[in-house]
Write a protein that holds these residues in place. Structure first.
Motif, mmCIF file in Angstrom:
data_model
loop_
_atom_site.group_PDB
_atom_site.id
_atom_site.type_symbol
_atom_site.label_atom_id
_atom_site.label_comp_id
_atom_site.label_asym_id
_atom_site.label_seq_id
_atom_site.Cartn_x
_atom_site.Cartn_y
_atom_site.Cartn_z
ATOM 1 N N CYS A 164 12.743 8.283 8.639
ATOM 2 C CA CYS A 164 13.957 8.842 8.038
ATOM 3 C C CYS A 164 14.571 9.914 8.938
ATOM 4 O O CYS A 164 13.936 10.405 9.875
ATOM 5 N N ASP A 165 15.810 10.266 8.651
ATOM 6 C CA ASP A 165 16.498 11.350 9.364
ATOM 7 C C ASP A 165 16.502 12.647 8.563
ATOM 8 O O ASP A 165 16.521 13.741 9.128
ATOM 9 N N LEU A 166 16.509 12.514 7.228
ATOM 10 C CA LEU A 166 16.571 13.679 6.345
ATOM 11 C C LEU A 166 15.561 13.519 5.218
ATOM 12 O O LEU A 166 15.544 12.498 4.535
ATOM 13 N N ASN A 210 0.875 -1.162 0.000
ATOM 14 C CA ASN A 210 0.000 0.000 0.000
ATOM 15 C C ASN A 210 0.920 1.222 0.000
ATOM 16 O O ASN A 210 1.586 1.507 0.998
ATOM 17 N N TYR A 211 0.990 1.909 -1.131
ATOM 18 C CA TYR A 211 2.030 2.931 -1.277
ATOM 19 C C TYR A 211 1.852 4.061 -0.273
ATOM 20 O O TYR A 211 2.831 4.610 0.239
ATOM 21 N N LYS A 212 0.619 4.401 0.064
ATOM 22 C CA LYS A 212 0.389 5.498 1.002
ATOM 23 C C LYS A 212 0.953 5.147 2.379
ATOM 24 O O LYS A 212 1.666 5.952 2.992
ATOM 25 N N LEU A 213 0.649 3.944 2.879
ATOM 26 C CA LEU A 213 1.124 3.536 4.200
ATOM 27 C C LEU A 213 2.631 3.335 4.216
ATOM 28 O O LEU A 213 3.310 3.705 5.182
ATOM 29 N N THR A 214 3.177 2.734 3.139
ATOM 30 C CA THR A 214 4.612 2.471 3.098
ATOM 31 C C THR A 214 5.400 3.779 3.056
ATOM 32 O O THR A 214 6.404 3.935 3.764
ATOM 33 N N ILE A 215 4.961 4.718 2.230
ATOM 34 C CA ILE A 215 5.635 6.011 2.162
ATOM 35 C C ILE A 215 5.570 6.718 3.512
ATOM 36 O O ILE A 215 6.561 7.295 3.983
ATOM 37 N N GLU A 216 4.421 6.647 4.164
ATOM 38 C CA GLU A 216 4.287 7.264 5.489
ATOM 39 C C GLU A 216 5.255 6.643 6.495
ATOM 40 O O GLU A 216 5.919 7.349 7.263
ATOM 41 N N GLU A 217 5.365 5.302 6.483
ATOM 42 C CA GLU A 217 6.270 4.615 7.411
ATOM 43 C C GLU A 217 7.723 5.009 7.154
ATOM 44 O O GLU A 217 8.485 5.271 8.088
ATOM 45 N N VAL A 275 1.070 15.982 0.409
ATOM 46 C CA VAL A 275 1.214 14.933 1.422
ATOM 47 C C VAL A 275 2.617 14.878 2.029
ATOM 48 O O VAL A 275 2.790 14.984 3.248
ATOM 49 N N GLU A 276 3.630 14.712 1.168
ATOM 50 C CA GLU A 276 4.957 14.376 1.696
ATOM 51 C C GLU A 276 5.608 15.540 2.447
ATOM 52 O O GLU A 276 6.108 15.350 3.572
ATOM 53 N N TYR A 277 5.642 16.718 1.846
ATOM 54 C CA TYR A 277 6.284 17.844 2.540
ATOM 55 C C TYR A 277 5.549 18.212 3.828
ATOM 56 O O TYR A 277 6.204 18.372 4.884
ATOM 57 N N PRO A 278 4.210 18.344 3.827
ATOM 58 C CA PRO A 278 3.529 18.634 5.094
ATOM 59 C C PRO A 278 3.779 17.576 6.166
ATOM 60 O O PRO A 278 3.893 17.907 7.356
ATOM 61 N N MET A 279 3.887 16.311 5.764
ATOM 62 C CA MET A 279 4.164 15.257 6.735
ATOM 63 C C MET A 279 5.569 15.412 7.306
ATOM 64 O O MET A 279 5.792 15.222 8.510
ATOM 65 N N ALA A 280 6.533 15.760 6.448
ATOM 66 C CA ALA A 280 7.898 15.967 6.919
ATOM 67 C C ALA A 280 7.951 17.118 7.927
ATOM 68 O O ALA A 280 8.654 17.036 8.949
ATOM 69 N N VAL A 281 7.209 18.188 7.653
ATOM 70 C CA VAL A 281 7.168 19.328 8.583
ATOM 71 C C VAL A 281 6.501 18.910 9.888
ATOM 72 O O VAL A 281 6.996 19.221 10.986
ATOM 73 N N LYS A 282 5.393 18.203 9.789
ATOM 74 C CA LYS A 282 4.670 17.754 10.987
ATOM 75 C C LYS A 282 5.541 16.861 11.859
ATOM 76 O O LYS A 282 5.505 16.944 13.098
ATOM 77 N N GLU A 283 6.324 15.979 11.208
ATOM 78 C CA GLU A 283 7.187 15.058 11.946
ATOM 79 C C GLU A 283 8.500 15.696 12.365
ATOM 80 O O GLU A 283 9.358 15.026 12.947
#
Length: 283
Positions: A210-212, A198-205, A231-239
């Motif tokens: 990740c560190d960077l 499931n690409y959405k869940l795998t990418i999220e995991e 999705v990806e940039y906002p998640m990186a900021v949130k995390e």
């Protein structure tokens, strides 16, 4: 498999994978032969397909390692296409399914029926050589243990990019691979997805671990509502991940910083030393 299934086997040995190809009968006339030849000439496997899949018949999936689904609108919506009798039982049984999108505009329709599976796209009158290469690459990764960020002594770098920028990704990976510090970092990008993921869940995991977060910048990331922006940039900021944008093509930087609030200063693709320096500082 049922007796009505046809099998095609190469001669590379007995320890082979078993692959079921599921397609509508109309699509089989166009794509099947090239797909079978492309797989069996490269990989030790037995390929099965049914000339007459029927919705009411049970498909014995015991021993099947992968189902490759040639997805068109008629495959999803017409009866006796193989979608109901082969793909849905495979997903229920936990058998990996690799969708190959053979028409434009059908991803959402497919996702509403089965969920967001990682897929390959090859639109045209025959399967492209690139698509065949991707299919074989995914087959070879079946059962592999994706442990991209398993070595905590090395910074884990998640590479975010637009799918249409695959050439820029490959160029960037070549630059990184040529650097003397390459073995000191772990990289992950979405070609590490395996059939059935499931690409959405795998990418999220992967992003969360990740560190960077490294974002490849081209004009394509400025397009509205793309996955990197949405999705990806906002998640990186949130995390609260370390973020590093890398300019791969000339891009309107004023617009980039407007659309990606809080984005750090960019480096260029030639500044590989700065990239490794940033990675080291994340540990």
């Amino acid at each position: 498999m049922r007796d009505d299934y046809i099998s095609v086997k190469n001669e590379k040995g007995s320890d082979e994978l078993k692959i079921l190809i599921s397609m509508h009968s109309v699509d089989r006339c166009i794509y099947l032969e090239r797909l079978i030849n492309g797989i069996t000439q490269s990989i030790s496997c037995t390929v099965y397909y049914s000339p007459f899949p029927a919705d009411g018949m049970n498909t014995d999936l015991s021993g099947i390692d992968l189902v490759i689904a040639g997805v068109t609108e008629k495959y999803i919506t017409w009866s006796n296409s193989g979608f109901v009798s082969e793909v849905l039982p495979a997903l229920s049984a936990g058998v990996p399914v690799l969708p190959v999108m053979l028409e434009k505009g059908i991803v959402n329709l497919f996702n509403t029926r089965v969920g967001k599976l990682h897929y390959i796209e090859s639109v045209g009158q025959e399967l492209s050589q690139e698509a065949l290469g991707q299919i074989n690459s995914y087959i070879l990764r079946l059962g592999s243990n994706d442990n991209a960020f398993g070595d905590k002594r090395k910074p884990g770098i998640f590479i975010s990019y637009r799918k249409r920028d695959i050439n820029e990704l490959q160029r960037f990976i070549a630059l990184i691979d040529a650097h003397s510090e390459r073995e000191r970092v772990c990289l992950w990008y979405d070609t590490g997805l395996k059939p059935g993921d499931n690409y959405k869940l795998t990418i999220e995991e992967r992003l969360k671990s990740c560190d960077l977060f490294l974002m490849l910048v081209t004009p394509n990331v400025l397009e509205p509502d793309n996955y990197v922006m949405r999705v990806e940039y906002p998640m990186a900021v949130k995390e609260k991940k370390h973020v590093l944008p890398v300019i791969m093509q000339k891009t309107d930087l004023n617009e980039l910083y407007r659309l990606f609030p809080g984005l750090p200063k960019c480096v260029t693709d030639t500044q590989t030393g700065a990239i490794f320096s940033k990675a080291r500082k994340t540990l």
